[in-house]
Design an enzyme around this catalytic site. Structure first.
Site, PDB file in Angstrom:
ATOM      1  N   HIS A 100       0.857  -1.190   0.000  1.00  0.00           N
ATOM      2  CA  HIS A 100       0.000   0.000   0.000  1.00  0.00           C
ATOM      3  C   HIS A 100       0.892   1.239   0.000  1.00  0.00           C
ATOM      4  CE1 HIS A 100      -3.340   2.558   0.419  1.00  0.00           C
ATOM      5  NE2 HIS A 100      -3.740   2.292   1.643  1.00  0.00           N
ATOM      6  N   ASP A 156       3.557   6.213  -7.566  1.00  0.00           N
ATOM      7  CA  ASP A 156       4.612   5.872  -6.617  1.00  0.00           C
ATOM      8  C   ASP A 156       5.990   5.988  -7.256  1.00  0.00           C
ATOM      9  OD1 ASP A 156       2.839   5.078  -4.445  1.00  0.00           O
ATOM     10  OD2 ASP A 156       2.312   3.389  -5.713  1.00  0.00           O
ATOM     11  N   HIS A 187      -0.777  -0.710 -11.847  1.00  0.00           N
ATOM     12  CA  HIS A 187      -1.556  -0.392 -10.649  1.00  0.00           C
ATOM     13  C   HIS A 187      -2.719  -1.362 -10.559  1.00  0.00           C
ATOM     14  CE1 HIS A 187      -4.010   1.874  -7.763  1.00  0.00           C
ATOM     15  NE2 HIS A 187      -2.914   2.536  -7.459  1.00  0.00           N
TER      16      HIS A 187
END
Length: 427
Positions: free
Chosen positions: A268, A367, A309
């Site tokens: 996460h 990210d 993702h």
């Protein structure tokens, strides 16, 4: 309640009953089947990971992963990133509409007046080991806020919930910076209310009492965007943890601490930290091709972190904005020959051009780019997930407040039991 569709789902059980289940329509996205009646017929659904289950009704954020769409209260994230700020987005998520000029000024002023933390919290930090992970510290001190702010713990009181929201949004950067300063043995920096949200955070992170610290406006803008792009992401693991904890009536600080704990997981919030770990593992540009080959080998467990993702089957809309910001930051800092960032830029090119990655839509995600930015501006890897937590705080609060603004039930998932049947204790 959402609008009930004219359609119904009919479940036929072999040698059993036929059950009619109502279907509800949202304003966007898939229709949902209300399976509540299954319980009275002695059935439950089995859905590991809740991938096909809507556990709540919400009007805050909508994601269409196939089309690469992210809306906050109906506004596309790309437009918010271009025209808005993090605090204005906070207002939008909490109250449902963009603020007027007067509302925005009042909201920002209130947040700035709550940036200080109780002085006794400074001594609370001394209970942690010097080398404690900043996320461990943040989880502990946020949970401890309920011991300092007794006047806003009645979750059924709308005013109490609003006070708690302001305190959490305002104090999270202060606590995050304190967690960092403690981990490196430097003195805490008191917040400055003459700086904006992102500027103040950078000042508390990198300033020290011995010399004046000037905040670079390009870096401050990048930090504000990082917070904004992580502000909310629908019913993810940490948000669901906040809602589940909140459904018990727990105080807001405990609920947000639960969200921080869930966020800490590498699947996460730890994903951007894992990106830097991957870059360090690759080590040199000459090794890239071999690692890419490993990523393509289905028999090799190695994965390229920061690509693709779970939700977005197309390009992550946040990544488009973050890429622009990464380019701005690297240009501003004049970084042209950092070994890890060079590896990252080469991987980015491969992912956008290599047929294997393009076909599988393994594009760089938010990210990947946030990891590059945070590395470039000097934030250590151990603080990456803390940055995520600071930005996501408002999303957690908005969902927690939304839940308490309507009727809700305490969360109680069912299970498919596969253990022993009843047996007697051996004599």
């Amino acid at each position: 309640m959402p609008a009930k569709s004219d359609k119904k789902a009919v479940l036929t059980i072999e040698d059993g009953p036929t059950i009619e289940l109502p279907i509800y329509e949202g304003t966007l996205g898939q229709d949902v089947i209300d399976v509540g009646q299954l319980t009275s017929n002695n059935f439950f659904t089995f859905d590991p990971g809740f991938v096909s289950t809507a556990a709540c009704e919400s009007s805050i954020t909508f994601i269409d992963g196939d089309k690469g769409v992210l809306l906050h209260r109906g506004y596309p994230i790309e437009q918010l990133a271009e025209h808005s700020t993090y605090l204005e987005t906070c207002y939008l998520l909490i109250y449902g509409e963009l603020p007027s000029k007067a509302q925005k000024e009042k909201f920002e002023s209130t947040v700035y007046r709550h940036t200080m933390v109780h002085e006794q919290l400074r001594t609370f930090f001394q209970g942690f080991r010097r080398d404690a992970h900043p996320m461990a510290i943040l989880c502990g001190v946020v949970g401890a806020l309920s011991a300092f702010y007794h006047d806003s713990l009645e979750v059924s009181d709308e005013e109490h919930r609003e006070i708690a929201a302001f305190r959490l949004i305002a104090k999270m950067p202060t606590l995050a910076a304190m967690s960092y300063k403690f981990s490196i043995g430097q003195p805490f920096m008191y917040p400055r209310n003459d700086l904006n949200y992102a500027e103040n955070f950078l000042y508390m992170m990198f300033g020290n009492p011995c010399e004046k610290y000037e905040v670079n406006p390009v870096i401050a803008k990048a930090m504000d965007r990082i917070f904004m792009l992580h502000a909310d992401h629908e019913q993810n693991a940490s948000t669901s943890a906040v809602r589940l904890t909140g459904s018990s009536g727990a105080n807001p600080f405990a609920c947000i601490a639960a969200g921080i704990a869930a966020l800490w997981g590498p699947s996460h919030g730890g994903a951007n930290e894992a990106v830097l770990g991957m870059l360090e593992e690759i080590g040199d540009e000459s090794h890239i091709d071999s690692f890419v080959a490993r990523a393509k080998d289905k028999n090799d467990p190695f994965r390229l972190m920061g690509f693709g993702h779970r939700v977005y089957k197309n390009f992550d809309p946040r990544a488009k904005v973050m890429k622009e910001t990464a380019d701005e930051v690297l240009a501003e800092l004049g970084i042209t020959n950092d070994p890890l960032l060079n590896i990252a830029k080469r991987l980015e090119t491969i992912a956008l051009e290599d047929p294997y990655f393009v076909e599988k839509k393994l594009y760089p995600n938010v990210d990947f780019y946030s990891g590059i930015i945070l590395k470039a501006i000097g934030i250590p890897t151990s603080m990456f997930t803390v940055m995520f937590a600071v930005g996501r705080t408002v999303g957690w609060i908005a969902h927690w407040n939304e839940m308490h603004s309507a009727s809700f039930k305490i969360g109680r998932p069912r299970q498919l039991y596969t253990g022993h049947t009843a047996r007697d204790y051996p004599e």
